[in-house]
Design a protein around this motif. Structure first.
Motif, mmCIF file in Angstrom:
data_model
loop_
_atom_site.group_PDB
_atom_site.id
_atom_site.type_symbol
_atom_site.label_atom_id
_atom_site.label_comp_id
_atom_site.label_asym_id
_atom_site.label_seq_id
_atom_site.Cartn_x
_atom_site.Cartn_y
_atom_site.Cartn_z
ATOM 1 N N MET A 88 28.011 81.942 18.444
ATOM 2 C CA MET A 88 27.924 80.727 18.949
ATOM 3 C C MET A 88 27.681 79.590 17.752
ATOM 4 O O MET A 88 27.856 78.345 18.084
ATOM 5 C CB MET A 88 26.795 80.793 20.145
ATOM 6 N N THR B 77 29.004 81.840 28.260
ATOM 7 C CA THR B 77 28.263 82.745 27.231
ATOM 8 C C THR B 77 27.807 84.177 28.057
ATOM 9 O O THR B 77 27.321 83.878 29.251
ATOM 10 C CB THR B 77 26.992 82.024 26.678
ATOM 11 N N GLY C 268 30.094 77.288 21.483
ATOM 12 C CA GLY C 268 28.865 77.960 21.344
ATOM 13 C C GLY C 268 27.824 76.842 20.949
ATOM 14 O O GLY C 268 26.606 76.604 21.677
#
Length: 248
Positions: free
Chosen positions: A134, A106, A140
């Motif tokens: 996400m 991320t 995600g």
């Protein structure tokens, strides 16, 4: 999450120009100026600077991103030795399942794929570098399920819950219920929420200190992807990765 503090307008403009060139897959100076509502002379100065730094190149009347971005991206995705451990195991898992296996981390509240293993040479690496929201991706949701509510709220405040298919989660309450189910069963699901005809199963990979390194997901068409087959293989792979990282 965005950094708070003073932002240099000149730098921001150069990066906006890079984004436009990327989005248009090559652009004339006049197109960039129109897209950003800037004077041609301003765009020309920024393009000259970027070209001198080998970040853009001119072909005919169009400007394109330079290969230097590829070099920088390669450095970024190999900056942690743990990533190579994941890539090796992802490759083996893809071979066993004959399905696409991706490793995502991320950045700034979105998932970005840094390794994409696929037995189809035409598709291998196709997803690398792509960003995904996400809330509607298996990778995600696997990471969100490991985070505090405060951190999840920060992502939602920045990006919201954009709908990409009719199956995309559309409310905060629904998302938190889905994250709770993800924690209970130990894996995340993407049920054609980001792309029609594509399902994915994901699991977070954690560091020895409990922080999230990233997530691994297996994707394919719903008619071919079976949770009963995928989950045990994916779980074993994630366990092996975490053990190898811990033993380093």
């Amino acid at each position: 999450m965005p950094e708070h503090g003073r932002e240099l307008t000149t730098t921001a403009t150069s990066l906006r120009i890079v984004d436009v060139i990327n989005q248009l897959e090559g652009a004339r100076m006049s197109e960039i100026a129109a897209e950003l509502d800037l004077a041609n002379s301003t765009v020309h100065a920024h393009l000259t600077t970027l070209a001198n730094r080998e970040l853009v190149m001119k072909e005919g009347n169009e400007f394109h991103l330079g290969i230097k971005f590829f070099h920088l991206g390669e450095q970024a995705r190999h900056r942690k030795p743990e990533y190579e451990i994941v890539r090796r195991h992802a490759h083996e898992l893809s071979n066993r399942l004959n399905e696409e296996v991706a490793f995502a981390i991320t950045e700034h509240g979105r998932s970005v794929i840094i390794f994409d293993e696929n037995n189809d040479p035409a598709k291998e690496g196709f997803q690398v570098g792509r960003y995904f929201h996400m809330h509607n991706s298996a990778s995600g949701k696997a990471m969100l399920a490991e985070w505090s509510r405060e951190r999840v709220d920060e992502v939602l405040d920045r990006w919201g819950l954009p709908a990409e298919t009719e199956n995309t989660i559309q409310s905060t309450e629904e998302l938190y219920e889905e994250l709770e189910r993800t924690r209970d069963r130990g894996y995340s699901l993407n049920r054609q929420e980001a792309l029609e005809g594509l399902m994915a199963v994901g699991m977070a990979i954690t560091n020895p200190d409990g922080s999230v390194l990233g997530s691994l997901d297996v994707s394919g068409p719903p008619y071919r992807l079976s949770e009963e087959q995928i989950v045990p293989e994916l779980s074993e792979t994630v366990t092996q990765i975490e053990r190898e990282i811990e033993s380093r």
